[in-house]
Design an enzyme around this catalytic site. Structure first.
Site, PDB file in Angstrom:
ATOM      1  CG  ASP A 126       4.525  12.806  11.844  1.00  0.00           C
ATOM      2  OD1 ASP A 126       4.968  11.583  11.555  1.00  0.00           O
ATOM      3  OD2 ASP A 126       4.861  13.548  11.350  1.00  0.00           O
ATOM      4  N   GLY A 135       6.322   4.251   4.757  1.00  0.00           N
ATOM      5  CA  GLY A 135       6.639   5.499   5.569  1.00  0.00           C
ATOM      6  C   GLY A 135       8.022   5.355   6.563  1.00  0.00           C
ATOM      7  CG  LEU A 182      -1.877  -1.127   1.182  1.00  0.00           C
ATOM      8  CD1 LEU A 182      -2.650  -0.989   2.483  1.00  0.00           C
ATOM      9  CD2 LEU A 182      -3.121  -1.075   0.111  1.00  0.00           C
ATOM     10  N   GLY A 183       2.033   1.273   0.346  1.00  0.00           N
ATOM     11  CA  GLY A 183       2.926   2.448   0.633  1.00  0.00           C
ATOM     12  C   GLY A 183       4.136   2.099   1.628  1.00  0.00           C
ATOM     13  CE  LYS A 200       3.505   2.513  11.075  1.00  0.00           C
ATOM     14  NZ  LYS A 200       2.869   3.215  12.089  1.00  0.00           N
ATOM     15  CG  PHE A 237       6.866   1.346  11.226  1.00  0.00           C
ATOM     16  CD1 PHE A 237       6.856   1.379  12.866  1.00  0.00           C
ATOM     17  CD2 PHE A 237       6.639   0.319  10.927  1.00  0.00           C
ATOM     18  CE1 PHE A 237       6.709   0.371  13.620  1.00  0.00           C
ATOM     19  CE2 PHE A 237       6.466  -0.852  11.758  1.00  0.00           C
ATOM     20  CZ  PHE A 237       6.543  -0.885  12.843  1.00  0.00           C
ATOM     21  N   GLY A 238       8.344   1.895   7.975  1.00  0.00           N
ATOM     22  CA  GLY A 238       8.465   0.537   6.971  1.00  0.00           C
ATOM     23  C   GLY A 238       7.427   0.501   6.106  1.00  0.00           C
TER      24      GLY A 238
END
Length: 835
Positions: free
Chosen positions: A644, A528, A525-526, A547, A530-531
């Protein structure tokens, strides 16, 4: 008649009889249907036969989907009287009833138990229809339906099934749960139509009301706004002298759907995902504490976005002590000196309401809204009114004459509810929503915060005391005490609730690997700080977002631990829901609910998709984010600073409801803590407040700054940190310049066209500028922002915004009047030394 003619007639009769005996969808009066035989509907959609549920060896006669891989039973005949062997026989008896016998026809297990309506009962036959309805007919030339399974549902409602009451016969069609997956007997839970007053559905646990839908208001139930967005069925509703019922019809026959009253006490709407033959839950109820029937007692409402229980206008708590400890079950009573039924009585409006229980209300289907108000005013006992048909004709009047029970406010949907107050009570509410004036708001916020601080101190002391004696007692594998996340009772970061955490599930790595197809690129999906994030589907069909912490991520186990501990106990409609985690081998993952519309940024910053969000929807998104942040800062068990907040960390569900995500950087404040300092600045430039970016100081006001930036981005559909038209270095500066020249509406996204009210957008721009003021003390709190967004009150003038740069004496080089960050690129920072 000669011999040849007799032979021909006998042959025809024999063939007809043989054809009847071998029919695949019908049982006639001369057939015996044994265990192992099956009926299949004409189009092959449903099958009837004997089955054993789960691991049970008991035998039942039931109906299930024929083309669904996993047997999904939708109706059971002998649900309370199983057959313990394979000797069952289903047939039609001499008087035309379907009967089920056991042990060589010696024991009657089940019967339709209807009287014959024709003189020749041997003409009776039962047929399984393509809708899944088993119908018993009598008569040959004139077929009469004498019984049908749709009139006696078990735990499932199918399309074309009437759900409700036949007033002439007294028949009430309702759902009852199974006892368990291995026992289809009548369980504890039922879903029934209450035809009294304005009809509505009730979920019962035994005889106790658990949840209700609210009345039908034109396109769906008042308290089930999801129904308005129904795509796979058409819902119809009939309420007349003969019947009151709800029925669905299919939009596409190839798409299967059903409602189920499950054994856990949850009503579910499910649809079949054809490619992998899995049932997916579209919606379910009850969802939250506010769904619990009579959660807050009489004359109050439950608001999941602020205080759990609040008195309706003109009322006050019956028990102040219980109320402020969040137990509002004793409800509210009319305030002294505010008795109604005077010449100056008026009504104050509650927006987006799930209206009070309508069982004892009165309904006039032909009366309009104005006449409804007059009707209520003329009767001193009338406590409130609402429209009976919001989405249809617009006519219809519901009036209440008793205490108002089980009122709730909703994020979207619902309807306007009008509460009766006198002029003195009305004066206490502001002009637009008539709820609070400034003084009352300040008093309530002050008292509430004081009560919350006191409560937090008490709960924290009790939790700390409890931890000292529970380390060895708690051996649950799902407990934070025994997990690698536990830091001991001395940790200030430990969440208040210690001990077993039933809300968080620990997943096996093999389950997540299978769910994401071994983390395939197709499911990615994408990514960030974090990973990577992957879409997955659990074995039960639920879609999730996984995630996955990357090995070279600048974030790590501390951030993952922080996110689990923070979000595990935070339950709010505008916060993304954490389902569990996976800590196995070298993998560290968080498993969230899957939100199909991804991030807010993917809409407002996309030229093609931003036009999909008109002003009404953008305003609803703004309100949703506000409520989520208000919950974090003031209304949750903990005071949480997100650190954030940005458009990509606001996810959108199927109905575009916003949910705040990514709590890896968040911090918990003690009850009396105002701000904190860090040498490790985290967040995203463009959204970071000046005191945080430059000095490492963060507080609720630094989150407010981020909110203000995002508010201006939603209005303009432009990023703050990539905005550089002409002389403006960022969006904030451009808006500030236009504001001073009374040209602020020039920033409005052109794709909005004329869908917005200029005064409403200007108010939001004004609030955005208040949020991005340079000094933290000047910025409003989230509770003040919520108040300003929903009330037509005079707003203070904003001071100059942060990060404003000036070009003096036509110097082409920017000369900043304030120190700002040297870079405003869109990078999430994990560690920067404070200046």
């Amino acid at each position: 008649m000669n011999l040849v003619e007799k032979i021909l007639i006998f042959s025809v009769l024999f063939l007809l009889k043989r054809r009847s005996c071998t029919s695949i969808d019908t049982i006639n009066s001369i057939q015996s249907f044994k265990d192992g035989d099956n009926l299949v509907s004409k189009g092959g959609s449903f099958k009837l036969g004997f089955f054993s549920p789960g691991s049970s060896s008991n035998r039942y006669v039931g109906i299930w989907y024929n083309k669904v891989k996993e047997q999904t039973v939708v109706w059971v005949a002998n649900r309370n009287k199983p057959i313990t062997s394979r000797t069952g026989v289903l047939s039609i008896n001499k008087i035309g009833n379907l009967v089920l016998y056991d042990e060589n026809r010696d024991v009657l297990v089940w019967t339709t138990n209807v009287l014959a309506t024709t003189g020749t009962t041997n003409e009776s036959f039962a047929q399984l229809l393509e809708t899944g309805n088993l119908v018993l007919f009598q008569g040959n030339k004139r077929r009469v339906v004498v019984w049908q399974s749709f009139d006696y549902p078990t735990n499932t409602m199918l399309p074309y099934m009437k759900f409700g009451v036949n007033h002439r016969t007294g028949l009430n069609r309702f759902l009852t749960s199974w006892k368990s997956r291995e026992d289809p007997g009548i369980g504890e839970y039922s879903l029934k139509m209450d035809p009294n007053g304005a009809p509505q559905l009730f979920l019962f646990n035994g005889s106790v009301k658990v949840w209700r839908t609210g009345p039908w208001i034109g396109q769906g139930w008042n308290g089930v706004p999801e129904m308005k967005y129904e795509l796979i069925v058409n819902a119809s509703y009939v309420d007349n002298y003969d019947e009151t019922y709800r029925m669905d019809t299919t939009v596409n026959a190839s798409i299967l759907s059903r409602y189920v009253m499950n054994e856990s006490g949850v009503v579910e709407k499910l649809g079949l995902v054809e490619e992998d033959q899995k049932w997916v839950v579209y919606w379910h109820a009850p969802k939250s504490k506010c769904d619990n029937y009579d959660k807050c007692g009489v004359n109050s409402y439950c608001d999941p976005y602020s205080f759990e229980c609040t008195c309706l206008p003109g009322s006050e708590p019956n028990s102040t002590g219980d109320w402020y400890s969040r137990d509002g079950s004793k409800g509210c009573t009319r305030k002294r000196g505010e008795q109604v039924c005077r010449n100056d009585d008026r009504f104050t409006m509650v927006e987006r309401a799930k209206v009070p229980d309508t069982s004892l209300a009165q309904v006039n289907k032909s009366m309009g809204t104005e006449a409804c108000m007059e009707l209520c005013l003329r009767n001193c006992s009338c406590t409130g009114y609402a429209s009976a048909d919001v989405n249809g004709t617009g006519k219809g009047c519901i009036t209440w004459y008793e205490d108002l029970i089980d009122t709730t406010t909703l994020l979207y949907g619902g309807q306007d509810l009008y509460i009766r107050v006198n002029a003195a009570g009305l004066a206490q509410f502001s002009k637009k929503s008539k709820w609070f004036d400034h003084k009352r708001l300040a008093t309530i916020v002050g008292v509430s915060l004081a009560a919350m601080l006191l409560m937090l101190s008490l709960v924290y002391w009790l939790a700390t005391k409890k931890k000292k004696g529970m380390g060895e007692r708690n051996k649950s594998p799902n407990s934070f005490v025994t997990s690698p996340f536990y830091e001991g009772p001395s940790s200030k970061k430990e969440i208040v609730e210690s001990g077993p955490n039933s809300d968080i599930q620990f997943f096996d790595l093999s389950t997540i690997v299978a769910a994401t197809d071994n983390f395939s690129l197709a499911n990615r999906l994408g990514e960030g700080g974090f990973g990577a994030v992957y879409k997955g589907r659990l074995p039960n069909g639920q879609e999730v977002a996984v995630k996955r912490l990357s090995k070279n991520s600048r974030q790590g186990i501390e951030e993952l631990k922080n996110e689990v501990k923070l979000i595990a106990r935070l339950q709010h409609r505008n916060l993304v829901r954490l389902l569990g985690c996976c800590i196995q081998e070298e993998e560290k993952m968080l498993i969230y609910e899957y939100l199909p519309n991804k991030g807010l940024d993917s809409f407002i910053f996309d030229k093609a998709k931003k036009s999909m969000l008109d002003w009404k929807k953008r305003y609803e998104i703004i309100l949703g984010i506000t409520r989520g942040m208000l919950y974090l800062h003031e209304d949750s068990r903990l005071k949480i600073i997100h650190r954030d907040l940005k458009a990509s960390n606001v996810l959108l569900d199927a109905t575009m409801n916003p949910k705040i995500s990514d709590f890896g950087m968040a911090k918990i404040f003690d009850g009396d803590q105002i701000e904190a300092n860090t040498n490790r600045v985290v967040g995203t430039y463009g959204y970071m407040s000046p005191e945080y970016a430059m000095k490492g100081l963060f507080s609720i006001k630094s989150d407010v700054f981020s909110f203000g930036v995002m508010l201006l981005e939603i209005i303009s559909a432009r990023k703050n940190n990539s905005y550089s038209p002409e002389d403006s270095l960022n969006l904030i500066e451009h808006v500030w310049d236009l504001w001073k020249e009374s040209r602020a509406l020039e920033i409005v996204d052109l794709s909005l066209g004329e869908s917005y009210q200029p005064h409403e957008v200007l108010r939001c721009i004004h609030i955005g500028l208040l949020c991005v003021q340079e000094f933290a003390a000047d910025r409003p709190s989230m509770s003040e922002i919520a108040f300003m967004l929903s009330h037509d009150t005079t707003l203070p003038s904003p001071n100059q915004s942060a990060f404003i740069f000036r070009r003096e004496n036509n110097d082409p080089v920017a000369s900043p009047t304030r120190v700002g960050p040297s870079s405003i690129n869109d990078v999430t920072l994990s560690a920067i030394e404070a200046r």
